[in-house]
Design a protein around this motif. Structure first.
Motif, PDB file in Angstrom:
ATOM      1  N   ARG A 199       4.314  15.012  11.864  1.00 47.27           N
ATOM      2  CA  ARG A 199       3.958  14.585  13.214  1.00 47.27           C
ATOM      3  C   ARG A 199       3.158  13.297  13.075  1.00 47.27           C
ATOM      4  N   VAL A 200       3.290  12.406  14.037  1.00 49.66           N
ATOM      5  CA  VAL A 200       2.475  11.188  14.070  1.00 49.66           C
ATOM      6  C   VAL A 200       1.611  11.254  15.315  1.00 49.66           C
ATOM      7  N   ILE A 201       0.295  11.267  15.099  1.00 47.73           N
ATOM      8  CA  ILE A 201      -0.657  11.383  16.194  1.00 47.73           C
ATOM      9  C   ILE A 201      -1.611  10.201  16.153  1.00 47.73           C
ATOM     10  N   PRO A 202      -2.336   9.933  17.239  1.00 52.24           N
ATOM     11  CA  PRO A 202      -3.299   8.835  17.211  1.00 52.24           C
ATOM     12  C   PRO A 202      -4.484   9.157  16.301  1.00 52.24           C
ATOM     13  N   ASP A 203      -4.869   8.209  15.479  1.00 50.33           N
ATOM     14  CA  ASP A 203      -6.082   8.336  14.676  1.00 50.33           C
ATOM     15  C   ASP A 203      -7.265   8.470  15.633  1.00 50.33           C
ATOM     16  N   PRO A 204      -8.099   9.512  15.493  1.00 46.65           N
ATOM     17  CA  PRO A 204      -9.201   9.695  16.444  1.00 46.65           C
ATOM     18  C   PRO A 204     -10.234   8.579  16.411  1.00 46.65           C
ATOM     19  N   GLU A 205     -10.292   7.806  15.333  1.00 48.97           N
ATOM     20  CA  GLU A 205     -11.251   6.708  15.242  1.00 48.97           C
ATOM     21  C   GLU A 205     -10.693   5.397  15.780  1.00 48.97           C
ATOM     22  N   LEU A 248       0.845  -1.194   0.000  1.00 49.95           N
ATOM     23  CA  LEU A 248       0.000   0.000   0.000  1.00 49.95           C
ATOM     24  C   LEU A 248       0.882   1.246   0.000  1.00 49.95           C
ATOM     25  N   HIS A 249       0.363   2.318  -0.607  1.00 49.42           N
ATOM     26  CA  HIS A 249       1.062   3.603  -0.577  1.00 49.42           C
ATOM     27  C   HIS A 249       0.560   4.490   0.546  1.00 49.42           C
ATOM     28  N   ASP A 250      -0.695   4.332   0.922  1.00 47.93           N
ATOM     29  CA  ASP A 250      -1.311   5.211   1.914  1.00 47.93           C
ATOM     30  C   ASP A 250      -0.953   4.734   3.321  1.00 47.93           C
ATOM     31  N   LEU A 251      -0.093   5.494   4.006  1.00 48.83           N
ATOM     32  CA  LEU A 251       0.348   5.100   5.341  1.00 48.83           C
ATOM     33  C   LEU A 251      -0.802   5.070   6.343  1.00 48.83           C
ATOM     34  N   HIS A 252      -1.720   6.010   6.206  1.00 41.52           N
ATOM     35  CA  HIS A 252      -2.850   6.056   7.133  1.00 41.52           C
ATOM     36  C   HIS A 252      -3.681   4.782   7.033  1.00 41.52           C
ATOM     37  N   LEU A 253      -4.042   4.379   5.807  1.00 46.75           N
ATOM     38  CA  LEU A 253      -4.829   3.161   5.627  1.00 46.75           C
ATOM     39  C   LEU A 253      -4.022   1.930   6.025  1.00 46.75           C
ATOM     40  N   ALA A 254      -2.721   1.956   5.758  1.00 45.08           N
ATOM     41  CA  ALA A 254      -1.876   0.832   6.153  1.00 45.08           C
ATOM     42  C   ALA A 254      -1.913   0.640   7.664  1.00 45.08           C
ATOM     43  N   CYS A 255      -1.766   1.728   8.398  1.00 42.94           N
ATOM     44  CA  CYS A 255      -1.765   1.636   9.860  1.00 42.94           C
ATOM     45  C   CYS A 255      -3.120   1.194  10.400  1.00 42.94           C
ATOM     46  N   SER A 276       2.070   0.762  15.553  1.00 36.90           N
ATOM     47  CA  SER A 276       2.413   1.718  16.605  1.00 36.90           C
ATOM     48  C   SER A 276       3.905   1.717  16.921  1.00 36.90           C
ATOM     49  N   GLN A 277       4.580   0.614  16.632  1.00 39.48           N
ATOM     50  CA  GLN A 277       6.019   0.526  16.883  1.00 39.48           C
ATOM     51  C   GLN A 277       6.832   1.042  15.696  1.00 39.48           C
ATOM     52  N   VAL A 278       6.301   0.843  14.498  1.00 38.50           N
ATOM     53  CA  VAL A 278       7.076   1.123  13.278  1.00 38.50           C
ATOM     54  C   VAL A 278       6.887   2.544  12.778  1.00 38.50           C
ATOM     55  N   VAL A 279       5.638   3.011  12.727  1.00 33.46           N
ATOM     56  CA  VAL A 279       5.346   4.284  12.070  1.00 33.46           C
ATOM     57  C   VAL A 279       5.526   5.424  13.069  1.00 33.46           C
ATOM     58  N   VAL A 286       3.519  -4.231   9.957  1.00 38.43           N
ATOM     59  CA  VAL A 286       3.985  -3.325   8.907  1.00 38.43           C
ATOM     60  C   VAL A 286       5.448  -3.639   8.602  1.00 38.43           C
ATOM     61  N   VAL A 287       5.756  -3.728   7.312  1.00 40.77           N
ATOM     62  CA  VAL A 287       7.144  -3.872   6.849  1.00 40.77           C
ATOM     63  C   VAL A 287       7.495  -2.600   6.085  1.00 40.77           C
TER      64      VAL A 287
END
Length: 266
Positions: A247-253, A202-209, A230-233, A215-216
């Protein structure tokens, strides 16, 4: 649906390439069984090359890819196709083929000298069409469809194989955002309900997470990091691998990592 069995898919010392150039070198990877693994990285880092190697589309130059302790080269094609399904990046279909005929080809590995088309095959095709919202397209030819519709039909063919492992190279290509989310939720359901091991690029990091258990992250033909999202990204890894300050923040959903690019000040 048949009951799945556990499988061990792994690469050891794997080197892959095209022509005179190595793309991946001396790579080790174990695919977690019964989980969703997503391969991410910048363009040209070797994501699709790795998936092709795991699917036996690209033979190793050095090292091995093994499934259940056997090199992929030792598997008979039909035997492998009953265990491992694949959606490549640029699939090709015969001219004039209908959607129903294409999806039915996902059942070919289950045929044999003494086993012909059955009610179970028909049911598998119907399930795959329904799951991808393509039932109403069954009688149309692939050439008549939009890019997004064609992509969903290709996914339906892969689902019709009903394999325990499913490898997909950029399955959200050509899909609008609602169909991207719908497809990834379908794959998550397949993993949860049937235990199917899913590996996708996948290219979309948000959807991947959001959808990955594992995650590789790849960089320049090597694995830069792997593990739970949560460990990788992290902001540090995203800047290193993608060259993006963020910035990497928690997805609100979901609470999974959400990458927010920093605004460049003039």
């Amino acid at each position: 649906m048949t009951t799945r069995t556990t499988h061990d898919l792994r690469a050891a010392g794997l080197t892959l390439g095209y022509g005179g150039a190595d793309i991946l070198g001396d790579l080790d990877l174990v695919i977690p069984d019964g989980k969703v693994t997503v391969i991410v990285g910048a363009n040209g880092c070797g994501k699709s090359t790795l998936l092709r190697g795991l699917a036996r589309l690209l033979p190793p130059r050095r090292g091995t890819v093994e499934l259940d302790g056997r090199p992929l080269g030792d598997w008979r094609p039909a035997e492998l196709a009953r265990t491992l399904g694949l959606l490549p990046q640029n699939p090709v279909a015969p001219d004039g083929i209908t959607v129903a005929d294409l999806v039915s080809r996902g059942r070919y590995p289950h045929q044999g000298w003494f086993r012909r088309w059955s009610a179970a095959d028909e049911a598998a095709v119907e399930r795959a069409l329904a799951a991808t919202s393509t039932t109403d397209l069954a009688d149309r030819t692939l050439a008549e469809l939009s890019g997004g519709q064609r992509q969903r039909v290709w996914v339906a063919m892969a689902l019709a194989q009903e394999t325990d492992l499913l490898l997909l190279d950029e399955p959200t290509t050509f899909l609008d955002i609602s169909h991207q989310v719908e497809l990834l939720e379908l794959l998550a359901d397949l993993n949860r309900d049937r235990g199917t091991t899913v590996v996708m690029v996948l290219h979309d990091l948000h959807l991947a997470c959001r959808h990955a258990d594992h995650v590789v992250a790849m960089q320049d033909g090597r694995i830069a990091a792997e593990g739970a999202p949560s460990q990788v990204v992290t902001a540090e890894l995203v800047e290193e691998v993608f060259g993006l300050a963020c910035r990497v923040i928690p997805d609100p959903e979901t609470g999974t990592p959400l990458v927010v690019p920093l605004v460049r000040r003039r």
